[in-house]
Design a protein around this motif. Structure first.
Motif, PDB file in Angstrom:
ATOM      1  N   LEU B 249       0.828  -1.215   0.000  1.00 29.84           N
ATOM      2  CA  LEU B 249       0.000   0.000   0.000  1.00 29.84           C
ATOM      3  C   LEU B 249       0.859   1.261   0.000  1.00 29.84           C
ATOM      4  O   LEU B 249       0.409   2.320  -0.414  1.00 29.84           O
ATOM      5  CB  LEU B 249      -0.936   0.000   1.209  1.00 29.84           C
ATOM      6  CG  LEU B 249      -2.176  -0.887   1.087  1.00 29.84           C
ATOM      7  CD1 LEU B 249      -2.924  -0.941   2.395  1.00 29.84           C
ATOM      8  CD2 LEU B 249      -3.082  -0.361  -0.017  1.00 29.84           C
ATOM      9  N   ASN B 250       2.111   1.140   0.471  1.00 24.78           N
ATOM     10  CA  ASN B 250       2.984   2.304   0.496  1.00 24.78           C
ATOM     11  C   ASN B 250       3.739   2.502  -0.811  1.00 24.78           C
ATOM     12  O   ASN B 250       4.535   3.422  -0.923  1.00 24.78           O
ATOM     13  CB  ASN B 250       4.005   2.168   1.630  1.00 24.78           C
ATOM     14  CG  ASN B 250       3.363   2.406   2.973  1.00 24.78           C
ATOM     15  OD1 ASN B 250       2.406   3.160   3.064  1.00 24.78           O
ATOM     16  ND2 ASN B 250       3.865   1.747   4.003  1.00 24.78           N
ATOM     17  N   SER B 251       3.504   1.601  -1.789  1.00 26.53           N
ATOM     18  CA  SER B 251       4.329   1.714  -2.987  1.00 26.53           C
ATOM     19  C   SER B 251       3.693   2.699  -3.970  1.00 26.53           C
ATOM     20  O   SER B 251       2.541   3.101  -3.840  1.00 26.53           O
ATOM     21  CB  SER B 251       4.522   0.345  -3.623  1.00 26.53           C
ATOM     22  OG  SER B 251       3.269  -0.258  -3.772  1.00 26.53           O
ATOM     23  N   GLU B 252       4.484   3.076  -4.987  1.00 24.66           N
ATOM     24  CA  GLU B 252       4.081   4.201  -5.831  1.00 24.66           C
ATOM     25  C   GLU B 252       2.940   3.863  -6.781  1.00 24.66           C
ATOM     26  O   GLU B 252       2.164   4.733  -7.140  1.00 24.66           O
ATOM     27  CB  GLU B 252       5.300   4.711  -6.600  1.00 24.66           C
ATOM     28  CG  GLU B 252       6.227   5.470  -5.668  1.00 24.66           C
ATOM     29  CD  GLU B 252       7.459   5.988  -6.365  1.00 24.66           C
ATOM     30  OE1 GLU B 252       7.632   5.669  -7.549  1.00 24.66           O
ATOM     31  OE2 GLU B 252       8.229   6.695  -5.710  1.00 24.66           O
ATOM     32  N   TYR B 253       2.841   2.577  -7.169  1.00 27.17           N
ATOM     33  CA  TYR B 253       1.763   2.275  -8.114  1.00 27.17           C
ATOM     34  C   TYR B 253       0.392   2.468  -7.479  1.00 27.17           C
ATOM     35  O   TYR B 253      -0.576   2.803  -8.161  1.00 27.17           O
ATOM     36  CB  TYR B 253       1.930   0.870  -8.721  1.00 27.17           C
ATOM     37  CG  TYR B 253       1.663  -0.285  -7.790  1.00 27.17           C
ATOM     38  CD1 TYR B 253       0.367  -0.761  -7.628  1.00 27.17           C
ATOM     39  CD2 TYR B 253       2.686  -0.895  -7.081  1.00 27.17           C
ATOM     40  CE1 TYR B 253       0.109  -1.823  -6.790  1.00 27.17           C
ATOM     41  CE2 TYR B 253       2.435  -1.947  -6.241  1.00 27.17           C
ATOM     42  CZ  TYR B 253       1.153  -2.416  -6.099  1.00 27.17           C
ATOM     43  OH  TYR B 253       0.899  -3.460  -5.263  1.00 27.17           O
ATOM     44  N   VAL B 254       0.333   2.287  -6.154  1.00 27.21           N
ATOM     45  CA  VAL B 254      -0.937   2.524  -5.464  1.00 27.21           C
ATOM     46  C   VAL B 254      -1.260   4.010  -5.487  1.00 27.21           C
ATOM     47  O   VAL B 254      -2.403   4.425  -5.750  1.00 27.21           O
ATOM     48  CB  VAL B 254      -0.868   1.996  -4.019  1.00 27.21           C
ATOM     49  CG1 VAL B 254      -2.113   2.391  -3.256  1.00 27.21           C
ATOM     50  CG2 VAL B 254      -0.699   0.498  -4.015  1.00 27.21           C
ATOM     51  N   LEU B 255      -0.228   4.829  -5.261  1.00 21.17           N
ATOM     52  CA  LEU B 255      -0.394   6.283  -5.300  1.00 21.17           C
ATOM     53  C   LEU B 255      -0.881   6.711  -6.682  1.00 21.17           C
ATOM     54  O   LEU B 255      -1.819   7.512  -6.819  1.00 21.17           O
ATOM     55  CB  LEU B 255       0.949   6.941  -4.973  1.00 21.17           C
ATOM     56  CG  LEU B 255       0.896   8.415  -4.588  1.00 21.17           C
ATOM     57  CD1 LEU B 255       0.208   8.545  -3.245  1.00 21.17           C
ATOM     58  CD2 LEU B 255       2.292   8.985  -4.535  1.00 21.17           C
ATOM     59  N   THR B 256      -0.260   6.143  -7.719  1.00 19.26           N
ATOM     60  CA  THR B 256      -0.648   6.464  -9.098  1.00 19.26           C
ATOM     61  C   THR B 256      -2.113   6.113  -9.334  1.00 19.26           C
ATOM     62  O   THR B 256      -2.880   6.917  -9.867  1.00 19.26           O
ATOM     63  CB  THR B 256       0.220   5.667 -10.087  1.00 19.26           C
ATOM     64  OG1 THR B 256       1.574   5.755  -9.672  1.00 19.26           O
ATOM     65  CG2 THR B 256       0.063   6.196 -11.490  1.00 19.26           C
ATOM     66  N   ARG B 258      -4.446   5.759  -7.175  1.00 19.49           N
ATOM     67  CA  ARG B 258      -5.319   6.652  -6.416  1.00 19.49           C
ATOM     68  C   ARG B 258      -5.441   7.992  -7.123  1.00 19.49           C
ATOM     69  O   ARG B 258      -6.529   8.565  -7.214  1.00 19.49           O
ATOM     70  CB  ARG B 258      -4.751   6.865  -5.011  1.00 19.49           C
ATOM     71  CG  ARG B 258      -5.120   5.754  -4.067  1.00 19.49           C
ATOM     72  CD  ARG B 258      -4.744   6.089  -2.644  1.00 19.49           C
ATOM     73  NE  ARG B 258      -4.919   4.905  -1.808  1.00 19.49           N
ATOM     74  CZ  ARG B 258      -4.104   4.547  -0.837  1.00 19.49           C
ATOM     75  NH1 ARG B 258      -3.035   5.285  -0.565  1.00 19.49           N
ATOM     76  NH2 ARG B 258      -4.340   3.469  -0.131  1.00 19.49           N
ATOM     77  N   ALA B 259      -4.299   8.481  -7.650  1.00 18.17           N
ATOM     78  CA  ALA B 259      -4.305   9.777  -8.319  1.00 18.17           C
ATOM     79  C   ALA B 259      -5.178   9.727  -9.572  1.00 18.17           C
ATOM     80  O   ALA B 259      -5.826  10.701  -9.928  1.00 18.17           O
ATOM     81  CB  ALA B 259      -2.875  10.178  -8.682  1.00 18.17           C
ATOM     82  N   GLU B 264     -10.907   2.585  -4.225  1.00 19.85           N
ATOM     83  CA  GLU B 264     -10.040   1.906  -3.270  1.00 19.85           C
ATOM     84  C   GLU B 264     -10.225   0.382  -3.327  1.00 19.85           C
ATOM     85  O   GLU B 264      -9.257  -0.374  -3.313  1.00 19.85           O
ATOM     86  CB  GLU B 264     -10.347   2.439  -1.866  1.00 19.85           C
ATOM     87  CG  GLU B 264      -9.263   2.213  -0.837  1.00 19.85           C
ATOM     88  CD  GLU B 264      -7.968   2.963  -1.124  1.00 19.85           C
ATOM     89  OE1 GLU B 264      -8.004   3.983  -1.836  1.00 19.85           O
ATOM     90  OE2 GLU B 264      -6.909   2.515  -0.643  1.00 19.85           O
TER      91      GLU B 264
END
Lengths: 304, 353
Positions: B249-256, B258-259, B264
């Motif tokens: 969940l802390n990795s960047e693909y999750v951030l991407t 979400r963006a 969720e």
């Protein structure tokens, strides 16, 4: 008052002026971080209680843990003079629990004195020497990892005979492989670092490098692992005692006490329940402390 | 088993599995070397024991000639390395010697008791996975909330409680006081030997024979020991799931994702869970192996006629052939489980193909 502030300044300094100051202030910062973790503090509290109880067992215990009183056998808890009741020979369970804490601590201390040291030795030698020595030692480690712990300990105790010393040896025999793995992994990264190259150029021999420069750097990850393992050690020791292969009666070992209570479990629940609770709380304490230490020393490791 | 170790382990596996052909061969070599080492250890343990193996065979009253003849027949006058060779060739032919207790070949005994353990631990691992994985995911999605705290406490308690004690308390409460479950053993005496033995797993056999009464009775007996064992693996699986989830969940693909506005639930179902699936397989295989260890104590408490009871009974009567055969079998199953988790790993993770 001024001296207190000076002391705090000295402890919190970012630029230590001596090796002692660096070490002491590192330890201080660690304690502060650990102090913020409530669960870890609860774990420390449990372990501190355990240590105090076992130190002052003769003072705290209301009765002699070995003295039998057949007239008062299997008295329920809260009986006059027996807060937690008595077992099948009329011995006071509370007193036996209090004295039993000494055995638990002894087993943990002995295993800690044997297994991590042996693992450190194997792991650093394998990692530093490399080549076929590494393959051989790691192959050996793999073989020992292939056994479920308790089963190997059982077979070992069966071969050499039951007893607390053999139980300690058996648990150590099953506990060292993970330490060897960790020590080897650490050694591999340390070996290629520049300060080791510098010491080598100064003419240090392998023994000196391993003992004085590799070992100290392996210690912190080993300590975390050992703390996390202590609960497992306690549970394995209790399991061996439960099967009649650890401490022998009339010794008030907690696992053996549960085993004694097994025959009366449906009529006299307290005989087996209280020693089980004691094991549960102590291993909970070590688990909490281990988790807390890991979060503090190795914040990159995954929190849980 | 700590998380860091398992994570290191899975990472090491990832690296190892990059060249499939070479690693398959070296893997098989490694497994056979480990099996050989396993045999060497059981052999050595058998040799250091203080029991006289000849005396165990011929008995106390045997004459000196019989004793010496047996001594030579058993190959005990040969060097240890030759003895190990004999032991090895015996084991390769499936001969673990005879059990003193049952007077039957140890292998037959082991094959007879193993299905009981397999049945128990399969139900236990099913409980552990079906509860542990969802609990771990929920707790990782909402870290720090009361759900998370509750789940962590449940897991921590499973880590800390002695399993044999939990079993006894379970028997006391659910069998002794409430009468909800069956007592020790696999079946009540009335139901014993009423159905043909096909697979050795009573739940399956009774269904095959369409005998619902036996099935219900078997279920009532297995539910408590399986839950106790299952709780033990639930604690481990739940903890590992949680830390794998937090890691992803802390990795960047999750951030991407979400963006981009992905929901969720979709992120978790489609992206995160697919990534933790692979290391989870290793964790589940490991805890299946660890169940064998828990089974020794659980079977002892519940008088469950499986391999754990077999080993402990043999232990208490100094039946070394049975102990060593059982120990070797457990070790071998452990290794096979690891091996199969490696192959599953390769199947599930396209990067390792």
């Amino acid at each position: 008052m001024a001296t207190v502030y000076e002391l705090l300044d000295w402890l919190q300094s970012d630029q230590p002026s001596s090796r002692t100051q660096a070490r002491v202030s590192a330890a201080y910062k660690l304690c502060i971080l650990l102090g913020k973790n409530r669960l870890a503090m609860f774990g420390i509290l449990i372990i501190a209680c355990l240590v105090l109880i076992s130190c002052f067992a003769p003072v705290i215990a209301p009765m002699d843990p070995y003295s039998q009183n057949l007239q008062a056998r299997l008295s329920p808890p809260l009986t006059e003079g027996h807060l937690l009741g008595t077992d099948s020979l009329g011995r006071d369970i509370l007193s036996r629990l209090i004295y039993g804490s000494r055995i638990t601590l002894l087993v943990v201390a002995l295993v800690i004195a044997i297994a991590p040291v042996f693992g450190l030795l194997i792991g650093t030698v394998a990692g530093y020497v490399g080549g076929w020595v590494d393959s051989f030692l790691m192959g050996l480690t793999d073989i020992f990892l292939a056994f479920p712990r308790l089963v190997l300990a059982l077979a070992f105790v069966a071969a050499v005979g039951a007893g607390i010393e053999n139980a300690v040896l058996a648990i150590s025999l099953t506990a060292w492989p993970p330490y060897a793995r960790i020590a080897r992994a650490e050694t591999l990264t340390i070996r290629s670092s520049e300060f080791i190259a510098a010491i080598k150029l100064q003419g240090a021999r392998p023994l000196r490098i391993v003992v004085l420069h590799v070992w100290p750097l392996c210690i912190s990850s080993l300590i975390v692992r050992v703390t996390l393992d202590m609960a497992g050690i306690i549970l394995t020791a209790a399991g061996l005692g439960f099967l009649g292969l650890g401490a022998q009666p009339p010794s008030p070992e907690w696992g053996a006490m549960i085993s004694e209570g097994r025959r009366f479990i449906l009529d006299s629940w307290w005989v087996a329940t209280f020693p089980g609770l004691a094991i549960f709380f102590v291993s909970l304490g070590f688990n909490l402390l281990g988790d807390g230490l890991r979060d503090v020393i190795d914040p990159k490791a995954h929190k849980s | 088993m700590s998380e860091t170790r398992t994570i290191q382990w899975t990472q090491r596996r990832k690296a190892l599995l990059h060249s499939p052909i070479t690693t398959s061969i070296s893997k098989l070599l490694r497994v056979s070397v480990t099996l050989l080492g396993l045999l060497l250890i059981t052999f050595l343990i058998g040799r250091v024991m203080p029991i006289d193996p000849v005396l165990a065979v011929v008995g106390e009253q045997a004459s000196k000639e019989t004793y010496e003849q047996t001594y030579i027949d058993m190959g005990l006058d040969k060097p240890v390395i030759v003895q190990f060779y004999y032991y090895l060739s015996d084991v390769l032919q499936g001969n673990f010697g005879a059990s003193l207790l049952t007077a039957r070949p140890v292998l037959d005994d082991l094959l007879r008791v193993f299905p009981a353990t397999l049945e128990l631990s399969t139900i236990a691992i099913a409980i552990g996975v079906l509860l542990g994985v969802p609990l771990g995911i929920v707790s990782a999605i909402k870290p720090g909330t009361w759900i998370d705290v509750t789940v962590r406490i449940i897991a921590l308690m499973g880590y800390s409680a002695p399993i044999f004690w939990l079993g006894m308390i379970g028997l006391l409460v659910f069998y002794g006081e409430l009468g909800w479950v069956g007592g020790p053993g696999r079946l009540d005496i009335v139901y014993m030997d009423t159905i043909p033995n096909v697979t050795g797993a009573i739940l399956v056999d009774s269904l095959l024979a369409r005998d619902t009464a036996t099935f219900k009775n078997a279920l009532a007996h297995i539910i408590l020991p399986a839950s106790v064992l299952g709780y033990y693996s639930l604690a481990y699986i739940c903890r590992m799931t949680r830390s794998f989830m937090l890691n992803e969940l802390n990795s960047e693909y999750v951030l991407t994702a979400r963006a981009k506005g992905v929901r969720e639930t979709t992120i978790i179902r489609r992206h995160v869970f697919r990534n933790i699936r692979v290391p989870l397989v290793t964790v589940i295989a490991l805890s299946y192996g660890n169940l064998l260890e828990g089974a020794v104590l659980t079977e002892f408490v519940f008088s469950w006629p499986g391999i754990g009871s077999y080993i402990t009974t043999a232990l208490l009567s100094a039946d070394m052939n049975a102990v060593l055969g059982g120990t070797f079998l457990v070790g071998a199953v452990f290794i096979l489980l690891n091996l199969s988790s490696d192959f599953l790993y390769r199947y599930l993770d396209p990067r390792t193909r």
